[in-house]
Design an enzyme around this catalytic site. Sequence first.
Site, PDB file in Angstrom:
ATOM      1  N   GLY A   1      42.737  23.394  75.736  1.00 31.51           N
ATOM      2  CA  GLY A   1      44.184  23.955  76.585  1.00 31.51           C
ATOM      3  C   GLY A   1      45.218  24.404  75.669  1.00 31.51           C
ATOM      4  O   GLY A   1      45.095  24.311  74.356  1.00 31.51           O
ATOM      5  N   ILE A   2      46.323  24.708  76.394  1.00 31.48           N
ATOM      6  CA  ILE A   2      47.471  24.832  75.593  1.00 31.48           C
ATOM      7  C   ILE A   2      48.529  23.900  75.080  1.00 31.48           C
ATOM      8  O   ILE A   2      48.263  22.863  75.623  1.00 31.48           O
ATOM      9  CB  ILE A   2      48.401  25.935  76.613  1.00 31.48           C
ATOM     10  CG1 ILE A   2      49.437  26.697  75.985  1.00 31.48           C
ATOM     11  CG2 ILE A   2      48.895  25.076  77.691  1.00 31.48           C
ATOM     12  CD1 ILE A   2      50.117  27.798  77.011  1.00 31.48           C
ATOM     13  N   GLY A   3      49.018  23.892  73.907  1.00 25.55           N
ATOM     14  CA  GLY A   3      49.840  22.879  73.456  1.00 25.55           C
ATOM     15  C   GLY A   3      49.071  22.204  72.055  1.00 25.55           C
ATOM     16  O   GLY A   3      48.035  22.874  71.586  1.00 25.55           O
TER      17      GLY A   3
ATOM     18  N   ILE B   1      48.028  19.417  70.665  1.00 30.40           N
ATOM     19  CA  ILE B   1      47.106  18.409  70.636  1.00 30.40           C
ATOM     20  C   ILE B   1      45.997  19.023  70.707  1.00 30.40           C
ATOM     21  O   ILE B   1      44.962  18.702  70.091  1.00 30.40           O
ATOM     22  CB  ILE B   1      47.508  17.316  71.525  1.00 30.40           C
ATOM     23  CG1 ILE B   1      48.648  16.413  70.973  1.00 30.40           C
ATOM     24  CG2 ILE B   1      46.383  16.367  71.797  1.00 30.40           C
ATOM     25  CD1 ILE B   1      49.314  15.497  71.799  1.00 30.40           C
TER      26      ILE B   1
ATOM     27  N   GLU C   1      39.510  28.751  78.945  1.00 31.46           N
ATOM     28  CA  GLU C   1      40.521  29.618  79.594  1.00 31.46           C
ATOM     29  C   GLU C   1      41.206  30.475  78.587  1.00 31.46           C
ATOM     30  O   GLU C   1      41.415  31.786  78.401  1.00 31.46           O
ATOM     31  CB  GLU C   1      41.401  28.856  80.162  1.00 31.46           C
ATOM     32  CG  GLU C   1      42.732  29.577  80.651  1.00 31.46           C
ATOM     33  CD  GLU C   1      43.942  28.784  81.384  1.00 31.46           C
ATOM     34  OE1 GLU C   1      43.482  27.597  81.967  1.00 31.46           O
ATOM     35  OE2 GLU C   1      45.087  29.034  81.306  1.00 31.46           O
TER      36      GLU C   1
HETATM   37  N1  COA Z   1      59.497  12.744  79.652  1.00 29.40           N
HETATM   38  C1  COA Z   1      60.263  13.575  79.185  1.00 29.40           C
HETATM   39  N2  COA Z   1      60.183  14.458  78.180  1.00 29.40           N
HETATM   40  C2  COA Z   1      58.935  14.776  77.870  1.00 29.40           C
HETATM   41  C3  COA Z   1      57.824  13.888  78.107  1.00 29.40           C
HETATM   42  C4  COA Z   1      58.103  13.138  78.924  1.00 29.40           C
HETATM   43  N3  COA Z   1      57.079  12.016  79.427  1.00 29.40           N
HETATM   44  N4  COA Z   1      56.840  14.234  77.580  1.00 29.40           N
HETATM   45  C5  COA Z   1      57.076  15.450  76.560  1.00 29.40           C
HETATM   46  N5  COA Z   1      58.652  15.635  76.785  1.00 29.40           N
HETATM   47  C6  COA Z   1      59.435  16.807  76.162  1.00 29.40           C
HETATM   48  C7  COA Z   1      58.917  16.785  74.854  1.00 29.40           C
HETATM   49  O1  COA Z   1      60.003  15.665  74.222  1.00 29.40           O
HETATM   50  C8  COA Z   1      59.344  18.220  74.608  1.00 29.40           C
HETATM   51  O2  COA Z   1      60.702  18.555  74.507  1.00 29.40           O
HETATM   52  P1  COA Z   1      61.431  19.723  73.693  1.00 29.40           P
HETATM   53  O3  COA Z   1      60.922  20.958  74.137  1.00 29.40           O
HETATM   54  O4  COA Z   1      62.774  19.392  74.063  1.00 29.40           O
HETATM   55  O5  COA Z   1      61.107  19.286  72.442  1.00 29.40           O
HETATM   56  C9  COA Z   1      58.821  18.933  75.778  1.00 29.40           C
HETATM   57  O6  COA Z   1      58.882  17.786  76.729  1.00 29.40           O
HETATM   58  C10 COA Z   1      57.413  19.549  75.560  1.00 29.40           C
HETATM   59  O7  COA Z   1      56.560  18.377  75.142  1.00 29.40           O
HETATM   60  P2  COA Z   1      55.443  18.729  74.069  1.00 29.40           P
HETATM   61  O8  COA Z   1      54.404  17.639  73.940  1.00 29.40           O
HETATM   62  O9  COA Z   1      55.836  19.304  72.664  1.00 29.40           O
HETATM   63  O10 COA Z   1      54.734  20.146  74.587  1.00 29.40           O
HETATM   64  P3  COA Z   1      53.477  20.919  74.456  1.00 29.40           P
HETATM   65  O11 COA Z   1      53.986  22.210  73.795  1.00 29.40           O
HETATM   66  O12 COA Z   1      52.503  20.449  73.770  1.00 29.40           O
HETATM   67  O13 COA Z   1      52.795  21.173  75.887  1.00 29.40           O
HETATM   68  C11 COA Z   1      52.165  20.622  78.016  1.00 29.40           C
HETATM   69  C12 COA Z   1      52.466  20.346  76.685  1.00 29.40           C
HETATM   70  C13 COA Z   1      51.880  19.475  78.820  1.00 29.40           C
HETATM   71  C14 COA Z   1      53.683  20.931  78.658  1.00 29.40           C
HETATM   72  C15 COA Z   1      51.367  21.919  78.228  1.00 29.40           C
HETATM   73  O14 COA Z   1      50.134  21.657  77.481  1.00 29.40           O
HETATM   74  C16 COA Z   1      51.106  22.396  79.587  1.00 29.40           C
HETATM   75  O15 COA Z   1      52.127  22.815  80.204  1.00 29.40           O
HETATM   76  N6  COA Z   1      50.105  22.022  80.388  1.00 29.40           N
HETATM   77  C17 COA Z   1      49.611  22.399  81.844  1.00 29.40           C
HETATM   78  C18 COA Z   1      48.675  23.615  81.756  1.00 29.40           C
HETATM   79  C19 COA Z   1      47.353  23.510  81.059  1.00 29.40           C
HETATM   80  O16 COA Z   1      46.949  22.414  80.459  1.00 29.40           O
HETATM   81  N7  COA Z   1      46.415  24.373  81.034  1.00 29.40           N
HETATM   82  C20 COA Z   1      45.201  24.321  80.398  1.00 29.40           C
HETATM   83  C21 COA Z   1      44.339  25.446  80.171  1.00 29.40           C
HETATM   84  S1  COA Z   1      45.065  26.623  78.847  1.00 29.40           S
END
Ligand code: COA
Length: 434
Positions: free
Chosen positions: A216-218, A220, A239
């Site tokens: 997925g996106i992100g 990790i 995807e």
């Molecule tokens: N509470 C508050 N803030 C939180 C948090 C929580 N539990 N968890 C993360 N955050 C904040 C982080 O500190 C970060 O803040 P910043 O932008 O100010 O630095 C922000 O949220 C993003 O967190 P991060 O873990 O760096 O995000 P990421 O870029 O790795 O993306 C998702 C993670 C979950 C947002 C992203 O994977 C997503 O949108 N997923 C849904 C869609 C999906 O998975 N599709 C899959 C097929 S491609």
Amino acid sequence: MSDQIYNQKLITLEEAASMVKSSDTVGIGIAASEPVGLLQALAGQQEEVEDVHIWTCLPMRPYDIFVEPSMDGKFFNENWFYSVTDRKVHPEGRVSYIPNNLHRAATDKLKSTGGKLNVFLGTAAPPNEEGCVSLSVGMIVERDLLEAADLVILEVNENLPFTFGDTLIHVSEIDYFVENHTPLVELPAATPTEIEKKIGGYIADLIEDGATLQLGIGGIPNAITAFLKDRKDLGIHTEMFVDGMVDLFEAGVVNNSKKTLHPGKMIGTFALGTQRLYDFVDRNPGVEFHRGRYTNDPFVIAKNKKMISVNTALQVDIYGQVCSQSIGTRHFSGTGGQLDTHRGAQLSEGGRGIIAMRSTARNGTISTIVPTLSPGAGVTVPSQDVDTIITEYGVAELIGKTVRDRMNALINIAHPDFRDWIRDEAKRLGIVPK
Ligand code: COA
């Protein structure tokens, strides 16, 4: 002959933009397939139009039609997946999220309009010798919207890779073309942090030789590719194509030979990464782009045996409800294909749906594993679908378990500073007995 047809249909960006009328619904190409020139040119129509609704997903650039306050009442952004710009503009009221599972995004949206879409503005790689353009790296909703639209205008960009799969369309089937050779948007692959490497190691332990992957996106999901270098015969059905998949292919780890659906091919619905990824998919017969409606259909995904999906999240509560799309009531991104790919992997023989995340956020000040989701948080994966959760503290297998056992498993992988808090809150709220 097809050259002639193409040339007859070639118009300027301004001419194309002027074909969008008040109250039109407009579908667009997504991510690296965004029609940059057309979206910029639409701003020039500001005085001519009212109430144009643009259907977007992860817009890559801060286009005037979306960010400028003077566009109020002119253009409205109906959005399947928020980007940074959408999050900023949201309080101003010119954008709103469309809840969706990606494989149904186009179908459901068109259902809501009785199948009607006025205009599709997409992109394509220039025509081949047979007179077909390629929809390149964007097949999420693009082909479905193109087929539904009354008027189709494609922005031809020679920087777009010419890809195969369900991407080819003859020039005679398109109403107009514009040419604009903008460099493609790139998403550099971030270097994994120490925590991400630990998580990557735990995920890799669950991936057997011969498995098929969706990442997925992100940050990790992409940190795991470094830990898979000694695996054999992995396949890709995803995807989103990302750079890490190119690494695995070049290392001989991904060869798609054991795939039980589309053996020998990498299957995806869009690509977002660096130029290296775009070069890899260009005229590559081993890579196919298919509609999100097909690629992300859980029953299609499940035809791959040993299908492993890896996605990431923002919060998980002790019921196993996963929130990946909002921070409380603040909408952050979208469900995208997370539930699609997760369910597909679970339906697959020998498959597994993994959600991997850091145990804390905001510099360690808050736990991502929580007694209850924050009020207003959107549930991306419901508790009845959850499977395996991973943090830097290990693996929690939640499938089939009671809430009490889920809580204990999640506490074991929560950050030690928050473990007592989670248990105490769960008791205080009566989720588990005192
Ligand atoms: N509470 C508050 N803030 C939180 C948090 C929580 N539990 N968890 C993360 N955050 C904040 C982080 O500190 C970060 O803040 P910043 O932008 O100010 O630095 C922000 O949220 C993003 O967190 P991060 O873990 O760096 O995000 P990421 O870029 O790795 O993306 C998702 C993670 C979950 C947002 C992203 O994977 C997503 O949108 N997923 C849904 C869609 C999906 O998975 N599709 C899959 C097929 S491609």
